[in-house]
Design an enzyme around this catalytic site. Structure first.
Site, PDB file in Angstrom:
ATOM      1  N   LYS A 179       0.839  -1.211   0.000  1.00 58.80           N
ATOM      2  CA  LYS A 179       0.000   0.000   0.000  1.00 58.80           C
ATOM      3  C   LYS A 179       0.874   1.261   0.000  1.00 58.80           C
ATOM      4  CE  LYS A 179      -3.386  -2.899   0.651  1.00 58.80           C
ATOM      5  NZ  LYS A 179      -4.635  -3.250   0.092  1.00 58.80           N
TER       6      LYS A 179
HETATM    7  C1  LIG Z   1      -5.550  -4.310   0.857  1.00 62.91           C
HETATM    8  C2  LIG Z   1      -6.998  -4.140   0.783  1.00 62.91           C
HETATM    9  C3  LIG Z   1      -7.850  -4.571   1.821  1.00 62.91           C
HETATM   10  C4  LIG Z   1      -7.403  -5.429   2.956  1.00 62.91           C
HETATM   11  O1  LIG Z   1      -6.356  -4.962   3.710  1.00 62.91           O
HETATM   12  P1  LIG Z   1      -5.396  -6.002   4.480  1.00 62.91           P
HETATM   13  O2  LIG Z   1      -4.536  -5.102   5.302  1.00 62.91           O
HETATM   14  O3  LIG Z   1      -4.634  -6.754   3.446  1.00 62.91           O
HETATM   15  O4  LIG Z   1      -6.252  -6.885   5.313  1.00 62.91           O
HETATM   16  C5  LIG Z   1      -9.197  -4.264   1.727  1.00 62.91           C
HETATM   17  N1  LIG Z   1      -9.700  -3.594   0.675  1.00 62.91           N
HETATM   18  C6  LIG Z   1      -8.920  -3.189  -0.347  1.00 62.91           C
HETATM   19  C7  LIG Z   1      -9.547  -2.417  -1.469  1.00 62.91           C
HETATM   20  C8  LIG Z   1      -7.550  -3.462  -0.336  1.00 62.91           C
HETATM   21  O5  LIG Z   1      -6.802  -3.070  -1.368  1.00 62.91           O
END
Ligand SMILES: *Cc1c(COP(=O)(O)O)cnc(C)c1O
Length: 356
Positions: A179
């Site tokens: 991210k």
């Molecule tokens: C990464 C992501 C999640 C989940 O986050 P995690 O930290 O991996 O549990 C949820 N929604 C979207 C759109 C994502 O890109």
């Protein structure tokens, strides 16, 4: 190969982690509290609740809004599976509304048609870091008395005017490694609502307002101070990192030919988590992706199978037709846009795509 994502972990993060380890206090503690305060300031809200993942953030935010069996939550099927699965965890039913082909985000008109007496909430996803059409969605939520849970897992630093994503509804962020900012694994819930924040804190840690006093059922979804220490450094780097992403995106949009490049809605700030293009109708997307990869560019497809077509959802009996979602899942691919790209990398990406 130019990678599609590259976490920017440097000596500052290493030092911050070493300090936590040396302090002897490694679980949720002072670093987590400091990270929450700094993150709340960035988003412009009263409360930020640090949590173990973005998935846990969505799950807990839904529960804190009272979502449960018999309820429906309207969301997108053009997203990572966690958006919809977090609704399933609560016993409620995710209802998929179609998206807009330009923004990749929920179409407010489609959301409006999906509202039923069982609808309890709307979960817009700011996909790729592009803010969803929050004004229209917030109006709908107001009219029908619905909760708004923003899946801002890809939207750290994204904004509509001067309102940050995550401050418009109940914000749910992820700090997974790929991210815009990371704590390795981690998440955050953001809100101005005192009582909602308190509910989230209780759900995060065994329904425990004080040590060994358990008033309600809760999870262990805590963040560690090791993660929070990384997060504090990453949060400081976020504005510069997002500015690099935006500059890279601008270069790509100015130079790419033959594919549909992503649009920024006027008055919004895109976080450019992903830079996602579309091949023209009827083009063989898989062949295009293969050719770009051959040229040394790490391409990824977010997301090749929409949520309602996943085996899990087929078996749950989902038979909804979402023409735009289904078309885009066949047409999109994402190119590297992360802050570590060099000018040479950008030239390589453009040459690879323009040779298609
Ligand atoms: C990464 C992501 C999640 C989940 O986050 P995690 O930290 O991996 O549990 C949820 N929604 C979207 C759109 C994502 O890109």
């Amino acid at each position: 190969m130019i990678p599609i994502a590259k976490p920017q972990i440097g000596p500052e993060e290493q030092r911050a982690v070493a300090e936590v380890l040396a302090s002897g206090y490694i679980v949720q503690g002072p670093r987590t509290a400091a990270f929450e305060e700094a993150f709340a300031r960035m988003v412009g809200v009263k409360h930020a609740v640090a949590i173990s993942s973005g998935t846990a953030a969505l799950h807990v935010a839904l529960l804190a809004h009272g979502v449960g069996p018999g309820d429906e939550v309207i969301t997108s099927a053009f997203t990572f599976i966690a958006s919809a699965n977090s609704v399933l965890f609560t016993g409620a039913r995710p209802v998929f509304a179609d998206i807009d082909a330009e923004s990749f985000n929920l179409s407010p008109a489609a959301v409006e048609s999906a509202i039923t007496p069982r609808t309890k909430g709307i979960m817009p996803v700011h996909l790729y870091g592009n803010p969803a059409e929050m004004d229209a969605l917030l109006d709908l939520a107001d009219q029908h008395g619905l909760a708004v849970i923003e899946d801002a897992a890809q939207a750290h630093g994204a904004a509509i005017g001067d309102r940050m994503c995550g401050s418009l509804g109940t914000g749910c962020f992820s700090f997974y490694a790929t991210k815009n900012m990371t704590t390795a694994e981690g998440g955050m819930i953001t809100t101005d609502d005192d009582s909602l924040a308190e509910k989230c804190r209780l759900l995060r840690s065994h329904g425990m307002p004080r040590r060994y006093c358990h008033d309600s059922l809760g999870f262990n979804f805590r963040m560690t101070d090791i993660s929070a220490a990384i997060g504090l450094v990453q949060l400081e780097k976020l504005p510069a990192a997002n500015a690099r992403r935006a500059a890279n995106a601008r270069f790509l949009s100015q130079n790419l030919a033959g594919v549909t490049t992503p649009k920024e809605r006027p008055g919004t700030t895109h976080a450019w988590h992903q830079y996602t293009v579309r091949v023209p109708d009827g083009t063989d997307r898989e062949a295009a992706v293969e050719a770009v990869r051959e040229a040394g560019v790490g391409v990824a497809i977010f997301y090749p199978v929409p949520v309602h077509h996943q085996k899990l959802y087929r078996e749950l009996g989902y038979e909804v037709s979402l023409p735009v979602t289904e078309r885009l899942s066949r047409e999109v691919f994402s190119l590297p846009v992360h802050p570590s790209l060099t000018p040479d990398d950008l030239e390589t990406i453009v040459a690879a795509v323009n040779a298609l």
